[in-house]
Design a protein around this motif. Structure first.
Motif, PDB file in Angstrom:
ATOM      1  N   UNK A 194     -10.059   8.775  -4.709  1.00 56.04           N
ATOM      2  CA  UNK A 194      -9.611   8.466  -6.090  1.00 56.04           C
ATOM      3  C   UNK A 194      -8.080   8.358  -6.636  1.00 56.04           C
ATOM      4  N   UNK A 195      -8.181   7.055  -7.965  1.00 54.01           N
ATOM      5  CA  UNK A 195      -6.437   8.395  -8.330  1.00 54.01           C
ATOM      6  C   UNK A 195      -5.760   9.325  -8.429  1.00 54.01           C
ATOM      7  N   UNK A 196      -5.827   9.443  -8.628  1.00 55.20           N
ATOM      8  CA  UNK A 196      -5.014  11.107  -8.748  1.00 55.20           C
ATOM      9  C   UNK A 196      -4.883  11.195 -10.496  1.00 55.20           C
ATOM     10  N   UNK A 197      -4.446  10.423 -11.008  1.00 55.37           N
ATOM     11  CA  UNK A 197      -3.497  10.158 -12.396  1.00 55.37           C
ATOM     12  C   UNK A 197      -5.405   9.879 -13.221  1.00 55.37           C
ATOM     13  N   UNK A 198      -6.172   9.340 -12.509  1.00 54.68           N
ATOM     14  CA  UNK A 198      -7.018   8.427 -13.559  1.00 54.68           C
ATOM     15  C   UNK A 198      -8.228   9.923 -13.813  1.00 54.68           C
ATOM     16  N   UNK A 199      -8.477  10.340 -12.164  1.00 55.11           N
ATOM     17  CA  UNK A 199      -8.770  11.700 -12.860  1.00 55.11           C
ATOM     18  C   UNK A 199      -8.349  12.657 -13.508  1.00 55.11           C
ATOM     19  N   UNK A 200      -6.705  13.280 -13.162  1.00 53.34           N
ATOM     20  CA  UNK A 200      -6.836  13.597 -15.064  1.00 53.34           C
ATOM     21  C   UNK A 200      -7.142  13.610 -15.901  1.00 53.34           C
TER      22      UNK A 200
ATOM     23  N   UNK B  90      -2.242   7.400  -1.036  1.00 50.82           N
ATOM     24  CA  UNK B  90      -1.889   6.639  -1.744  1.00 50.82           C
ATOM     25  C   UNK B  90      -0.653   5.732  -1.685  1.00 50.82           C
ATOM     26  N   UNK B  91       0.192   5.924  -0.260  1.00 50.84           N
ATOM     27  CA  UNK B  91       0.975   5.422   0.288  1.00 50.84           C
ATOM     28  C   UNK B  91       2.271   6.161  -0.755  1.00 50.84           C
ATOM     29  N   UNK B  92       2.363   6.677  -1.780  1.00 50.66           N
ATOM     30  CA  UNK B  92       3.257   8.083  -2.686  1.00 50.66           C
ATOM     31  C   UNK B  92       3.970   8.592  -2.168  1.00 50.66           C
ATOM     32  N   UNK B  93       3.939   9.461  -0.956  1.00 53.59           N
ATOM     33  CA  UNK B  93       4.497   9.942   0.314  1.00 53.59           C
ATOM     34  C   UNK B  93       4.622  10.199   1.215  1.00 53.59           C
ATOM     35  N   UNK B  94       4.533   8.319   1.468  1.00 52.39           N
ATOM     36  CA  UNK B  94       4.382   8.742   3.146  1.00 52.39           C
ATOM     37  C   UNK B  94       5.839   7.189   3.248  1.00 52.39           C
TER      38      UNK B  94
ATOM     39  N   UNK C  58      -0.858   8.996  -6.497  1.00 52.34           N
ATOM     40  CA  UNK C  58      -1.440   9.384  -5.220  1.00 52.34           C
ATOM     41  C   UNK C  58      -2.642   9.176  -5.527  1.00 52.34           C
ATOM     42  N   UNK C  59      -3.134   9.837  -4.671  1.00 54.07           N
ATOM     43  CA  UNK C  59      -4.763   9.342  -4.248  1.00 54.07           C
ATOM     44  C   UNK C  59      -5.340  11.507  -4.843  1.00 54.07           C
ATOM     45  N   UNK C  60      -6.142  11.108  -4.462  1.00 50.45           N
ATOM     46  CA  UNK C  60      -7.171  12.946  -4.507  1.00 50.45           C
ATOM     47  C   UNK C  60      -6.838  13.475  -3.142  1.00 50.45           C
ATOM     48  N   UNK C  61      -7.401  13.110  -2.591  1.00 50.47           N
ATOM     49  CA  UNK C  61      -7.529  13.351  -1.216  1.00 50.47           C
ATOM     50  C   UNK C  61      -6.244  13.562  -0.047  1.00 50.47           C
ATOM     51  N   UNK C  62      -4.571  13.868  -1.097  1.00 49.32           N
ATOM     52  CA  UNK C  62      -2.986  13.617  -0.268  1.00 49.32           C
ATOM     53  C   UNK C  62      -3.328  15.011  -1.617  1.00 49.32           C
ATOM     54  N   UNK C  63      -3.828  15.402  -2.625  1.00 51.66           N
ATOM     55  CA  UNK C  63      -3.488  16.537  -3.253  1.00 51.66           C
ATOM     56  C   UNK C  63      -3.736  17.643  -2.535  1.00 51.66           C
ATOM     57  N   UNK C  64      -4.269  17.840  -1.913  1.00 51.16           N
ATOM     58  CA  UNK C  64      -4.497  19.627  -0.804  1.00 51.16           C
ATOM     59  C   UNK C  64      -3.670  19.343   0.284  1.00 51.16           C
ATOM     60  N   UNK C  65      -3.065  17.671   0.595  1.00 52.22           N
ATOM     61  CA  UNK C  65      -2.389  17.560   1.638  1.00 52.22           C
ATOM     62  C   UNK C  65      -0.947  19.098   1.241  1.00 52.22           C
ATOM     63  N   UNK C  66      -0.392  17.646   0.630  1.00 44.01           N
ATOM     64  CA  UNK C  66       0.635  18.145   0.023  1.00 44.01           C
ATOM     65  C   UNK C  66       0.661  19.597  -0.854  1.00 44.01           C
ATOM     66  N   UNK C  67      -0.282  20.538  -1.481  1.00 46.28           N
ATOM     67  CA  UNK C  67      -0.011  20.615  -2.600  1.00 46.28           C
ATOM     68  C   UNK C  67       0.500  20.767  -3.151  1.00 46.28           C
ATOM     69  N   UNK C  68       0.223  19.515  -4.177  1.00 44.78           N
ATOM     70  CA  UNK C  68       0.788  18.716  -5.229  1.00 44.78           C
ATOM     71  C   UNK C  68       1.324  20.443  -6.291  1.00 44.78           C
ATOM     72  N   UNK C  69       2.812  19.381  -6.814  1.00 48.94           N
ATOM     73  CA  UNK C  69       2.646  20.753  -8.191  1.00 48.94           C
ATOM     74  C   UNK C  69       3.927  20.527  -8.589  1.00 48.94           C
ATOM     75  N   UNK C  70       3.733  20.701 -10.680  1.00 53.25           N
ATOM     76  CA  UNK C  70       4.582  20.028 -11.199  1.00 53.25           C
ATOM     77  C   UNK C  70       4.457  20.753 -12.824  1.00 53.25           C
TER      78      UNK C  70
ATOM     79  N   UNK D  99       0.942  -1.780   0.362  1.00 51.76           N
ATOM     80  CA  UNK D  99      -0.527  -0.050   0.281  1.00 51.76           C
ATOM     81  C   UNK D  99       0.611   1.710  -0.321  1.00 51.76           C
ATOM     82  N   UNK D 100       2.084   1.317  -0.072  1.00 50.73           N
ATOM     83  CA  UNK D 100       2.872   2.827   0.345  1.00 50.73           C
ATOM     84  C   UNK D 100       3.986   2.377  -0.840  1.00 50.73           C
ATOM     85  N   UNK D 101       4.784   3.091  -1.899  1.00 55.04           N
ATOM     86  CA  UNK D 101       5.062   2.877  -2.908  1.00 55.04           C
ATOM     87  C   UNK D 101       6.452   2.863  -2.694  1.00 55.04           C
ATOM     88  N   UNK D 102       6.989   3.008  -1.401  1.00 53.85           N
ATOM     89  CA  UNK D 102       8.231   3.111  -1.133  1.00 53.85           C
ATOM     90  C   UNK D 102       8.692   1.534  -0.801  1.00 53.85           C
TER      91      UNK D 102
END
Ligand code: EPU
Length: 362
Positions: free
Chosen positions: A97-103, A56-60, A122-134, A16-19
Motif C-alpha cells: 500500500x502507498x504510505x501516504x494514501x494510508x496516512x 516504493x523505490x523512494x529509498x533505493x 514510498x510504500x508501507x513495507x518500507x516504513x519499518x525498514x528504515x524507521x521513517x520519521x518526520x 519504479x524508483x523515484x531517482x
C-alpha cells in the motif's frame, strides 16, 4: 524448478524508483500475494539467483546499469481496521500500500498517529525498514507488529517491536537481518483521541501564525504537506530520494569544538526556524546534514546530471540522464568535503544496492 510465469526478463526499473536511474533487472516479478512471494523466492533459491526486494523505490539506488538477479516489486494490498482497545485502534495494511494514501485514509477514518508522517514517499513495507520519521514522530512510536516471509526458513513469521530493533532511521532489516525478511503486512497502533499539539518548530510556527491551538489530525497533515512542499522537491517533478544523508550524531566534546569554530551552528539559518543541532540523551548531539552541506556552499552544486537541491541541501536530484556513477561520485565529493571541514563522517540514507552485495544469505 520452472520459472513462475509472473517473473519476466530484462525489465527497466527506471519508473519504479523515484531517482529514475536507468537500471535493467535480469529478472523482475510484481508480487501481489504471499503465495507468489514464496514461489518467487523458492525459485530464486533453487537456482541460486540473487534477489532484491523493491518497495516504493523512494529509498533505493542501484549502483550499476544492470542488476544481475531477481528484483521483486511488492504489490500486496490490504487496509483493515482490527481490534480496538479503549481509544486505541490497530490498523493492518499490506506492504504494497502507498504510505501516504494510508496516512490520508486513516485520518478519514477518524484516527490519529500518522499525521506527522504525511507525504513521505514510498510504500508501507518500507516504513519499518528504515524507521521513517518526520516532524517529531518516529514510526516505531506507533508500530505494533508485522508479518514477513523469513527467507532462511521459508515461512511466514510475525515480528514485534523488540524483534525489529528500531533506532534512528534503521532496524534489524537494514542491519543484522539484512536480506532475510520480506515484509508482507504492517500493523500500527493508532488512536481515536485528538492528536497532541505538535512540538516541531516549523509546525509550532505554522499554527501560531494561524492562531490554531488544538489542531486536528487533518490540519496537522495539511501543515506537514505545506511545509514539506516548500522545502523538499516533489519526486514526481524532480527525481530524488528525499534526504540523501542521515543527520550525523556526534559526542558533546566534538560538538563543543565545532561550535567554537562555527558558532553559527547555534543560530537558525535565514529561512529556517531552528538551529541545525539537537541535544540528545547520553551527551550526544545530532547535527543537520543539510546545514553542513549548505555551509560548504554546495547548494545548487552540479556534477554531471546530478545536483544538490537549491532549497534543501540534503536532497540530491537527477536533472535528466543521470547515471549512478555520477550520483555516487557526488556522494563521495560531499562526504569528503564535509569530513575535511568538520571531521564528521556523513552516512548515506537510501539503500545502495549492487548485485554483488544482495546475495541471498541462506
Ligand atoms: N538545514 C539547513 N540547510 C538545509 C537544510 C536544513 O541549514 O539546506 C538546517 C536548518 O537549520 C533546519 C534543520 O537543518 O532547521 C533541519 O532541517 P529539516 O527540518 O528539513 O529536517 P532535516 O533534518 O533536514 C529530517 C528528515 C526528513 C524529514 C525532516 C522533517 C533525516 C535524514 N531527514 O530532515 O526525512 O522529512 O527531518 O522532519 O532524518 C527522509 O528521510 O528522506 C526525509 C525527507
Amino acid at each position: 524448478m520452472q520459472r513462475p510465469t509472473f517473473i519476466q526478463e530484462n525489465i527497466s526499473l527506471a519508473e519504479l524508483t523515484t531517482f529514475k536511474l536507468n537500471v535493467v533487472a535480469e529478472y523482475f516479478g510484481n508480487i501481489a500475494t504471499t503465495d507468489q512471494l514464496a514461489a518467487a523466492v523458492a525459485w530464486a533459491k533453487a537456482n541460486e539467483i540473487t534477489f532484491f526486494i523493491l518497495s516504493g523505490g523512494s529509498n533505493t539506488i542501484f549502483d550499476g546499469e544492470r542488476y544481475e538477479g531477481l528484483v521483486l516489486h511488492i504489490d500486496i494490498r490490504d487496509y483493515k481496521l482490527l481490534d480496538s482497545y479503549d481509544d486505541d485502534q490497530i490498523l493492518e495494511v499490506g506492504a504494497g500500500e502507498d504510505w501516504d494514501e494510508v496516512v490520508a485514509r486513516s485520518i478519514d477514518d477518524g484516527l490519529s498517529g500518522l499525521e506527522l508522517l504525511s507525504a513521505i514517499p514510498g510504500l508501507c513495507g518500507s516504513a519499518p525498514v528504515q524507521n521513517i520519521g518526520a516532524y517529531g514522530r518516529e514510526f516505531d512510536q506507533i508500530f505494533e507488529s508485522l508479518d514477513a516471509l523469513d527467507t532462511h526458513r521459508n515461512e511466514l513469521v510475525q515480528l514485534g517491536k523488540d524483534d525489529c530493533q528500531f533506532s534512528y532511521r534503521t532496524s534489524i532489516f537494514k542491519s543484522t537481518a539484512r536480506g532475510r525478511y520480506i515484509i508482507t503486512a504492517v500493523r500500527m497502533r493508532l488512536n481515536r483521541r485528538a492528536p497532541d499539539p505538535p512540538t516541531y518548530k516549523d509546525l509550532v510556527r505554522y499554527f501560531g501564525e494561524r492562531v490554531i491551538g488544538q489542531p486536528t489530525a487533518m490540519q496537522i497533515r495539511e501543515a506537514v504537506i505545506s511545509i514539506r512542499q516548500a522545502k523538499f522537491p516533489n519526486p514526481q517533478q524532480v527525481p530524488n530520494v528525499g534526504s540523501f544523508f542521515k543527520n550525523p550524531i556526534i559526542d558533546r566534546e566534538h560538538f563543543e569544538r565545532l561550535e567554537k569554530t562555527f558558532p553559527q551552528i547555534n543560530e537558525p539559518r535565514p529561512g529556517w526556524s531552528q538551529p541545525a543541532r539537537w541535544f540528545l540523551p547520553n551527551d550526544q548531539v545530532k547535527i543537520g546534514a543539510g546545514w553542513l552541506i549548505e555551509e560548504l556552499d554546495l547548494k545548487g552544486y552540479v556534477h554531471g546530471h546530478v545536483k544538490v537541491d537549491d532549497n534543501h541541501a540534503l536532497v540530491l536530484e537527477n536533472t535528466g540522464q543521470a547515471s549512478s556513477k555520477e550520483l555516487l561520485e557526488l556522494r563521495d565529493i560531499i562526504v569528503q568535503r564535509v569530513y575535511e571541514k568538520f571531521q564528521i563522517k556523513l552516512e548515506v540514507e537510501p539503500d545502495i544496492v549492487s548485485s554483488a552485495t544482495s546475495k541471498p544469505q541462506a
